[in-house]
Design an enzyme around this catalytic site. Sequence first.
Site, PDB file in Angstrom:
ATOM      1  N   TYR A 145       0.847  -1.204   0.000  1.00 11.65           N
ATOM      2  CA  TYR A 145       0.000   0.000   0.000  1.00 11.65           C
ATOM      3  C   TYR A 145       0.889   1.264   0.000  1.00 11.65           C
ATOM      4  O   TYR A 145       1.710   1.428   0.908  1.00 11.65           O
ATOM      5  CB  TYR A 145      -0.879  -0.082   1.252  1.00 11.65           C
ATOM      6  CG  TYR A 145      -1.552   1.186   1.720  1.00 11.65           C
ATOM      7  CD1 TYR A 145      -2.347   1.959   0.876  1.00 11.65           C
ATOM      8  CD2 TYR A 145      -1.403   1.606   3.054  1.00 11.65           C
ATOM      9  CE1 TYR A 145      -2.970   3.102   1.346  1.00 11.65           C
ATOM     10  CE2 TYR A 145      -2.031   2.751   3.520  1.00 11.65           C
ATOM     11  CZ  TYR A 145      -2.809   3.495   2.662  1.00 11.65           C
ATOM     12  OH  TYR A 145      -3.425   4.626   3.119  1.00 11.65           O
ATOM     13  N   ASP A 230      -1.900  -5.981   9.348  1.00  7.98           N
ATOM     14  CA  ASP A 230      -2.917  -4.959   9.066  1.00  7.98           C
ATOM     15  C   ASP A 230      -4.090  -5.695   8.413  1.00  7.98           C
ATOM     16  O   ASP A 230      -3.999  -6.106   7.255  1.00  7.98           O
ATOM     17  CB  ASP A 230      -2.305  -3.894   8.140  1.00  7.98           C
ATOM     18  CG  ASP A 230      -3.285  -2.783   7.798  1.00  7.98           C
ATOM     19  OD1 ASP A 230      -4.509  -3.016   7.875  1.00  7.98           O
ATOM     20  OD2 ASP A 230      -2.825  -1.686   7.431  1.00  7.98           O
ATOM     21  N   LYS A 273     -12.817   0.299   5.449  1.00  7.61           N
ATOM     22  CA  LYS A 273     -13.055  -0.529   4.264  1.00  7.61           C
ATOM     23  C   LYS A 273     -14.265  -1.446   4.443  1.00  7.61           C
ATOM     24  O   LYS A 273     -15.140  -1.485   3.596  1.00  7.61           O
ATOM     25  CB  LYS A 273     -11.814  -1.381   3.951  1.00  7.61           C
ATOM     26  CG  LYS A 273     -10.509  -0.611   3.952  1.00  7.61           C
ATOM     27  CD  LYS A 273     -10.445   0.459   2.887  1.00  7.61           C
ATOM     28  CE  LYS A 273      -9.168   1.281   2.997  1.00  7.61           C
ATOM     29  NZ  LYS A 273      -9.084   2.346   2.001  1.00  7.61           N
TER      30      LYS A 273
HETATM   31  C1  LIG Z   1      -3.575  -1.612   4.023  1.00 12.95           C
HETATM   32  C2  LIG Z   1      -4.117  -0.287   4.502  1.00 12.95           C
HETATM   33  N1  LIG Z   1      -3.796   0.137   5.741  1.00 12.95           N
HETATM   34  C3  LIG Z   1      -4.239   1.314   6.196  1.00 12.95           C
HETATM   35  C4  LIG Z   1      -5.023   2.146   5.427  1.00 12.95           C
HETATM   36  C5  LIG Z   1      -5.520   3.449   5.997  1.00 12.95           C
HETATM   37  O1  LIG Z   1      -6.860   3.334   6.377  1.00 12.95           O
HETATM   38  P1  LIG Z   1      -7.651   4.365   7.289  1.00 12.95           P
HETATM   39  O2  LIG Z   1      -8.614   5.080   6.397  1.00 12.95           O
HETATM   40  O3  LIG Z   1      -8.375   3.538   8.293  1.00 12.95           O
HETATM   41  O4  LIG Z   1      -6.677   5.280   7.916  1.00 12.95           O
HETATM   42  C6  LIG Z   1      -5.387   1.743   4.132  1.00 12.95           C
HETATM   43  C7  LIG Z   1      -6.199   2.603   3.276  1.00 12.95           C
HETATM   44  O5  LIG Z   1      -6.309   2.452   2.092  1.00 12.95           O
HETATM   45  C8  LIG Z   1      -4.912   0.498   3.670  1.00 12.95           C
HETATM   46  O6  LIG Z   1      -5.213   0.046   2.441  1.00 12.95           O
END
Ligand SMILES: Cc1ncc(COP(=O)(O)O)c(C=O)c1O
Length: 471
Positions: A145, A230, A273
Amino acid sequence: MRLLSRKASCNTHGQDSSYFLGWQEYEKNPYDEVKNPKGIIQMGLAENQLSFHLLESWLAKNPDAAGFKRDGKSIFRELALFQDYHGLPAFKQALVDFMSEIRGNKVTFDPNHIVLTAGATSANETLMFCLAEPGEAFLLPTPYYPGFDRDLKWRTGVEIVPIHCTSSNGFQITEAALNQAFEEAENRNLRVKGVLVTNPSNPLGTTMTSNEHNLLVSFIEAKKIHLISDEIYSGTVFTSPGFVSVMEILKNRNYDKFSEVWKRVHVVYSLSKDLGLPGFRVGAIYSNDEMVVAAATKMSSFGLVSSQTQYLLSAMLSDRNFTKKYISENQKRLKKRHGMLVSGLQKAGVSCLKSNAGLFCWVDMRHLLRSNTFEAEMELWKKIVYDVKLNISPGSSCHCTEPGWFRVCFANMSEETLELAMQRLKSFVTEYNRINNSNKESSAKNSRRRSLTKWVFRLSFDGADRQPEER
Ligand SMILES: Cc1ncc(COP(=O)(O)O)c(C=O)c1O
């Protein structure tokens, strides 16, 4: 004299990555069915807009939750004054129950081990602050990511060392790749503090295999380092193999609950998500290490979840009939959407990595590259953004080591928009093939002509009895 801090003026934030540049281009010319039908379609944003109607209908049936009432009486003042960084107990309980439900209730989570944060962004950064010093490293499998360059490195000074994964085995983590990354860190004089993985993977859209999980757990056990999983996309798994959390792996390996390994494995979660609520900024760290929980709780002062949000969501998530229905309906919708994207790509002659989760596909456009280079990938990406008018994310922005892969999102638009996007891509590929074939034909003709000329040339100069050498 420098008026700003180094942090404010450095460029390690990653804002100049093509991942974010694509968003900027989209903002300048966003597609709208009526107002701007020739605009750019946003396919670079992992948003889940497929199940909003379920959330909205729950809100309509439960007006007290959003109206800040309990049994019909206003609790506005209570919520306005609440600022405890431990979070509302009712919300923490509802959140851990929701996390267990997503994992088929095969594991349970203790609300005393959870720390609320403003999204997974904050959760990941907070864990970096808790687990590593500036200049120490975390190993991350590629592709990863793009936001991690910002979340893990920027303010903390922590380094990311890539674990290079390749298409040869569907980008799975191997022991050799893990050891190679560890060695690379050592060669760079970086002390490795842990491995961070996303499961399901962003950008691959695949769940981690038990082989990969076991490899990782054995690795962090042997090296005495941390593992962060994560699991922000855990509720998006729409087809088999189902989702297995790292917590389930630990349980199955029969580690003692008080063992060092349990303490060194941490889960990150968020409602951005699975519930499609990135604007609500609700994330969490789950850890079995009391010290980590205590430190992260204190740090969470810098990114709390508002008490109104906690109140509303504790009511929603503790409605078990609703959560059950939501999880299954959301998965059905994601499955359908994923199918639409895959078949649309197929019709355009484009394939993608077989996936079972997430809000995107990892699309293989290597055959559309002029050469097997990242320059060619950028060239293709620009054509797709500016000419085809689709904002997709190039693999290089996810630190992929092979040029030609792109992440394409499918859950942040209507079915009609997705169909239009696929039509645009198909026309582009058809035109690309036409030009390519006619170029090939004319270069074949040219080379035939060249051979003939050489042949005639040789005949006339070397004498008629000599055989031509080239054809
Ligand atoms: C793997 C991953 N971790 C963290 C995040 C960040 O998410 P948040 O909106 O909860 O801060 C994302 C967002 O796209 C993500 O894809």
